[in-house]
Scaffold this motif. Structure first.
Motif, PDB file in Angstrom:
ATOM      1  N   LEU A 177       0.860  -1.182   0.000  1.00 43.02           N
ATOM      2  CA  LEU A 177       0.000   0.000   0.000  1.00 43.02           C
ATOM      3  C   LEU A 177       0.894   1.230   0.000  1.00 43.02           C
ATOM      4  N   VAL A 178       0.888   1.942  -1.115  1.00 42.63           N
ATOM      5  CA  VAL A 178       1.783   3.091  -1.252  1.00 42.63           C
ATOM      6  C   VAL A 178       0.986   4.367  -1.448  1.00 42.63           C
ATOM      7  N   ILE A 179       1.649   5.473  -1.123  1.00 46.45           N
ATOM      8  CA  ILE A 179       1.058   6.793  -1.306  1.00 46.45           C
ATOM      9  C   ILE A 179       2.178   7.738  -1.735  1.00 46.45           C
ATOM     10  N   ASP A 180       1.864   8.676  -2.604  1.00 45.56           N
ATOM     11  CA  ASP A 180       2.853   9.651  -3.068  1.00 45.56           C
ATOM     12  C   ASP A 180       3.171  10.656  -1.975  1.00 45.56           C
ATOM     13  N   GLU A 181       4.425  11.075  -1.919  1.00 46.85           N
ATOM     14  CA  GLU A 181       4.848  12.037  -0.908  1.00 46.85           C
ATOM     15  C   GLU A 181       4.136  13.381  -1.038  1.00 46.85           C
ATOM     16  N   ASP A 182       3.647  13.717  -2.235  1.00 48.23           N
ATOM     17  CA  ASP A 182       2.994  15.009  -2.470  1.00 48.23           C
ATOM     18  C   ASP A 182       1.511  15.017  -2.111  1.00 48.23           C
ATOM     19  N   THR A 183       0.964  13.877  -1.710  1.00 47.09           N
ATOM     20  CA  THR A 183      -0.447  13.814  -1.323  1.00 47.09           C
ATOM     21  C   THR A 183      -0.671  14.682  -0.093  1.00 47.09           C
ATOM     22  N   LEU A 184      -1.743  15.464  -0.113  1.00 45.83           N
ATOM     23  CA  LEU A 184      -2.063  16.293   1.052  1.00 45.83           C
ATOM     24  C   LEU A 184      -2.339  15.394   2.251  1.00 45.83           C
ATOM     25  N   ALA A 185      -1.820  15.770   3.401  1.00 43.81           N
ATOM     26  CA  ALA A 185      -1.950  14.964   4.614  1.00 43.81           C
ATOM     27  C   ALA A 185      -3.416  14.753   4.985  1.00 43.81           C
ATOM     28  N   CYS A 186      -4.236  15.764   4.853  1.00 42.48           N
ATOM     29  CA  CYS A 186      -5.671  15.634   5.168  1.00 42.48           C
ATOM     30  C   CYS A 186      -6.329  14.606   4.252  1.00 42.48           C
ATOM     31  N   ASP A 187      -5.954  14.617   2.977  1.00 43.42           N
ATOM     32  CA  ASP A 187      -6.500  13.640   2.030  1.00 43.42           C
ATOM     33  C   ASP A 187      -6.021  12.237   2.380  1.00 43.42           C
ATOM     34  N   GLU A 224      10.047   4.712  -5.345  1.00 45.82           N
ATOM     35  CA  GLU A 224      10.967   4.144  -4.356  1.00 45.82           C
ATOM     36  C   GLU A 224      10.563   4.611  -2.971  1.00 45.82           C
ATOM     37  N   LEU A 225      10.719   3.755  -1.992  1.00 47.65           N
ATOM     38  CA  LEU A 225      10.346   4.057  -0.615  1.00 47.65           C
ATOM     39  C   LEU A 225      11.199   5.193  -0.052  1.00 47.65           C
ATOM     40  N   ILE A 226      10.521   6.193   0.505  1.00 50.07           N
ATOM     41  CA  ILE A 226      11.235   7.285   1.175  1.00 50.07           C
ATOM     42  C   ILE A 226      10.775   7.440   2.626  1.00 50.07           C
ATOM     43  N   GLY A 227       9.709   6.700   2.999  1.00 49.77           N
ATOM     44  CA  GLY A 227       9.218   6.786   4.367  1.00 49.77           C
ATOM     45  C   GLY A 227       7.923   6.026   4.540  1.00 49.77           C
ATOM     46  N   THR A 228       7.340   6.181   5.727  1.00 47.87           N
ATOM     47  CA  THR A 228       6.031   5.591   6.006  1.00 47.87           C
ATOM     48  C   THR A 228       5.147   6.658   6.640  1.00 47.87           C
ATOM     49  N   ILE A 229       3.864   6.487   6.475  1.00 50.02           N
ATOM     50  CA  ILE A 229       2.899   7.381   7.111  1.00 50.02           C
ATOM     51  C   ILE A 229       1.832   6.508   7.776  1.00 50.02           C
ATOM     52  N   SER A 230       1.516   6.854   9.007  1.00 50.99           N
ATOM     53  CA  SER A 230       0.515   6.091   9.739  1.00 50.99           C
ATOM     54  C   SER A 230      -0.382   7.063  10.491  1.00 50.99           C
ATOM     55  N   HIS A 231      -1.330   6.511  11.214  1.00 51.79           N
ATOM     56  CA  HIS A 231      -2.202   7.361  12.023  1.00 51.79           C
ATOM     57  C   HIS A 231      -1.404   8.111  13.089  1.00 51.79           C
ATOM     58  N   GLN A 244      15.994  -5.831  -0.949  1.00 48.53           N
ATOM     59  CA  GLN A 244      14.556  -5.637  -1.129  1.00 48.53           C
ATOM     60  C   GLN A 244      13.857  -5.383   0.200  1.00 48.53           C
ATOM     61  N   ILE A 245      12.815  -4.579   0.131  1.00 46.89           N
ATOM     62  CA  ILE A 245      11.896  -4.457   1.252  1.00 46.89           C
ATOM     63  C   ILE A 245      10.798  -5.453   0.945  1.00 46.89           C
ATOM     64  N   ARG A 246      10.792  -6.562   1.691  1.00 52.86           N
ATOM     65  CA  ARG A 246       9.980  -7.721   1.337  1.00 52.86           C
ATOM     66  C   ARG A 246       8.556  -7.694   1.845  1.00 52.86           C
ATOM     67  N   GLY A 247       8.277  -6.936   2.893  1.00 51.66           N
ATOM     68  CA  GLY A 247       6.918  -6.962   3.406  1.00 51.66           C
ATOM     69  C   GLY A 247       6.767  -6.168   4.675  1.00 51.66           C
ATOM     70  N   VAL A 248       5.660  -6.443   5.354  1.00 49.98           N
ATOM     71  CA  VAL A 248       5.337  -5.710   6.578  1.00 49.98           C
ATOM     72  C   VAL A 248       4.631  -6.643   7.552  1.00 49.98           C
ATOM     73  N   ILE A 249       4.806  -6.356   8.816  1.00 53.07           N
ATOM     74  CA  ILE A 249       4.098  -7.055   9.878  1.00 53.07           C
ATOM     75  C   ILE A 249       3.390  -5.989  10.693  1.00 53.07           C
ATOM     76  N   SER A 250       2.124  -6.227  10.998  1.00 51.79           N
ATOM     77  CA  SER A 250       1.310  -5.253  11.708  1.00 51.79           C
ATOM     78  C   SER A 250       0.818  -5.823  13.029  1.00 51.79           C
ATOM     79  N   ALA A 251       0.937  -5.030  14.086  1.00 46.96           N
ATOM     80  CA  ALA A 251       0.406  -5.449  15.392  1.00 46.96           C
ATOM     81  C   ALA A 251      -1.101  -5.649  15.301  1.00 46.96           C
ATOM     82  N   ARG A 252      -1.734  -4.856  14.494  1.00 45.48           N
ATOM     83  CA  ARG A 252      -3.191  -4.979  14.302  1.00 45.48           C
ATOM     84  C   ARG A 252      -3.544  -6.320  13.664  1.00 45.48           C
TER      85      ARG A 252
END
Length: 194
Positions: free
Chosen positions: A43-53, A74-81, A151-159
């Motif tokens: 699940l990716v999102i562009d860095e230029d996406t407005l934070a509210c959106d 290319e991955l430059i970071g993560t955004i979460s709640h 490679q960044i192979r995946g993600v693990i979520s506490a949820r």
């Protein structure tokens, strides 16, 4: 040609999901709760996406983490709640930023600050061990990296762990000096605002 007889759906039939067929426990290896990017689209999102959106889209899709990518995907970071909460918006407003102009890139956790789990450890550590590590680090999500293949192979979520094991996995964000200072500073200003 064979004549195939179709049947009506049973009104009591339950919609199943893959995790219902895989019994896992706290002693199971982490591989059982790993979201592999070779099998699932990240699940990716562009860095230029407005934070509210971004916040609106994440809430609508029931997503709690997105990988932030640049124009080259290319991955430059993560955004979460955690980064999109009201407190973060207020902090940025105090710095002079318009909350409706803030982008994901302004609020994201930058790649250099992200810790990950080595892919080789997936079969070697238990889910219980990982939960303790996530709690200690104050992390809701953990990227899985494979340095051998770069490679960044995946993600693990506490949820996901909580949902799959049907147990609460409560992880609190660590309080940094900056968070504490800003909280104290905010309460100080509120006392004199009246």
């Amino acid at each position: 040609m064979k004549n195939i007889h179709l049947v009506s759906l049973d009104s009591n039939a339950h919609l199943v999901h893959p995790e219902e067929f895989n019994e896992i426990t706290l002693d199971s290896s982490v591989r059982h709760i790993f979201t592999d990017f070779k099998k699932h689209q990240p699940l990716v999102i562009d860095e230029d996406t407005l934070a509210c959106d971004a916040l609106y889209l994440m809430e609508k899709a029931h997503v709690h983490l997105q990988l932030v990518v640049d124009k080259n995907n290319e991955l430059i970071g993560t955004i979460s709640h955690n980064e999109l909460n009201e407190q973060q918006f207020l902090i940025q407003q105090k710095k002079g930023f318009d909350r409706y102009q803030l982008t994901v890139g302004d609020l994201m956790l930058e790649r250099d600050n992200i810790k990950g789990l080595h892919y080789r450890l997936l079969d070697l550590i238990s889910i219980a061990d990982l939960i303790e590590t996530l709690k200690k680090e104050g992390m809701q999500h953990c990227l899985v990296t494979d340095p051998d293949s770069k490679q960044i192979r995946g993600v693990i979520s506490a949820r996901d762990i909580s949902r799959r094991l049907h147990i609460p996995v409560d992880i609190e964000s660590p309080q940094t000096f900056v968070n504490i200072f800003e909280a104290v500073n905010d309460s100080h200003h509120l006392q004199y605002a009246f």
